[in-house]
Design an enzyme around this catalytic site. Sequence first.
Site, PDB file in Angstrom:
ATOM      1  N   CYS A   9     -76.181  -1.265  18.365  1.00  0.00           N
ATOM      2  CA  CYS A   9     -77.039  -0.189  18.782  1.00  0.00           C
ATOM      3  C   CYS A   9     -78.593   0.056  19.250  1.00  0.00           C
ATOM      4  O   CYS A   9     -78.828   0.108  20.199  1.00  0.00           O
ATOM      5  CB  CYS A   9     -77.180   0.552  16.704  1.00  0.00           C
ATOM      6  SG  CYS A   9     -75.245   0.500  16.820  1.00  0.00           S
ATOM      7  N   ASP A  45     -67.727   8.009  19.997  1.00  0.00           N
ATOM      8  CA  ASP A  45     -69.364   7.139  19.810  1.00  0.00           C
ATOM      9  C   ASP A  45     -70.196   8.701  20.565  1.00  0.00           C
ATOM     10  O   ASP A  45     -69.763   9.380  21.411  1.00  0.00           O
ATOM     11  CB  ASP A  45     -69.721   6.097  20.589  1.00  0.00           C
ATOM     12  CG  ASP A  45     -70.496   5.308  20.359  1.00  0.00           C
ATOM     13  OD1 ASP A  45     -72.282   6.735  19.812  1.00  0.00           O
ATOM     14  OD2 ASP A  45     -71.758   4.595  20.237  1.00  0.00           O
ATOM     15  N   HIS A  52     -69.148   5.987  16.574  1.00  0.00           N
ATOM     16  CA  HIS A  52     -70.732   5.084  16.329  1.00  0.00           C
ATOM     17  C   HIS A  52     -70.332   3.639  16.363  1.00  0.00           C
ATOM     18  O   HIS A  52     -70.097   4.105  14.495  1.00  0.00           O
ATOM     19  CB  HIS A  52     -71.419   5.401  16.543  1.00  0.00           C
ATOM     20  CG  HIS A  52     -73.133   5.078  16.616  1.00  0.00           C
ATOM     21  ND1 HIS A  52     -73.435   4.579  18.295  1.00  0.00           N
ATOM     22  CD2 HIS A  52     -74.106   4.544  15.471  1.00  0.00           C
ATOM     23  CE1 HIS A  52     -74.519   4.090  18.550  1.00  0.00           C
ATOM     24  NE2 HIS A  52     -75.203   4.138  17.230  1.00  0.00           N
TER      25      HIS A  52
END
Length: 280
Positions: free
Chosen positions: A160, A216, A248
Site C-alpha cells: 500500500c 482494488d 485492496h
Amino acid sequence: MTQHHATLNRRRFLTGAGSLGFALAVQPVAASAILTDSQLLQTGIPAIDTGSGAMPGYYAKPENAAGPLPLVIVIQEIFGVHAHIQDLCRRLAKQGYFAVAPELYFRHGNPAEVADIDTLMRDVVSKVPDNEVQNDLDATWSWAGAHGADLRRAAATGFCWGGRQTWLYAAHNRQLKAAAWYGKLEGPVTANTPRHPLDIAAQLEVPVLGLYGGQDQSIPQASVEKMQTALKQAGKNSEIVVYPDAGHGFNADYRPSYHARDAADGWRKMLDWFARHGAG
C-alpha cells in the site's frame, strides 16, 4: 528535528503499541491474522543513524547464521511498523533473509497511537515527504550492511503506502537486485510527492514484481494497465500480476480484505522473483 525529539520518538516507539501489537486504527484484528514465531531467529529494534536522529523499526534474521545474509527492506503500510509488518519480517527471516522494517514516520508521530485512518492520514502520513523516505531507506540500507546483511543480494518489498515507496526506491537505489508487491501508481503531484511510480517507469533498472488486486478500489485497474504499458514500452524487466478476485490490502491477513489464496500465491511469487534476480 532535534536529537532530543528524535530520542523521545524512539522511546515512544519502544514503549508504545507499535512495538507490541497492531495499530489502533486497524482494530478489531481479524481472526485470520497470522503469528509467526521467533524460534531460531534474532529479532530486535534497530537504531538507524539518519543524520537527524536514530530511526527505530524492527528487524529479524536467522540466529547464528554464518556469513552475510541476503537483505529485504520491508517498507511499512500507512499504519507503521506494527505487528503485521513485524510478522512479515519474521516470515522472511524464516526463509533465510535479514529483514528490516524502518519506522519511516518517526519524526512525525507514532501511528500506533492514532485511532482512525482519517486522522492518521491528516496528522502523520501527509507530513512525510518522499525525499525523506528515500533518504531514510538509504540509511536503513547502510545500517543493514553494517549489521550482517549482504548488500550484493538485496531486495525491497512494500505494501500500500509502502508499495508506492518500493517502486520509487527501486528507481532510486540501482544496487537493489529486485523489488515486489503492491502500491499506488499515480496521484496528485505535491511538494511532498513530486513523482509517482508511473513517472519513473522508464528509469527503472531494478526488476519490480507488482502484485495487484483486480477488485482494488484504491488502485484502479486503469492505473495498473497504464503501468503495464509504460513498462512494456520502456522494455523494462518488470512484471505485474493481477489477481482478479482480490481487493485492496489482500495480503493483510489481520484485516477483512485478506485473500488467503492470492496472498499465499503472491508470497511464493515474490520469493521466486527475489531468488531469480539474485536476491536469494
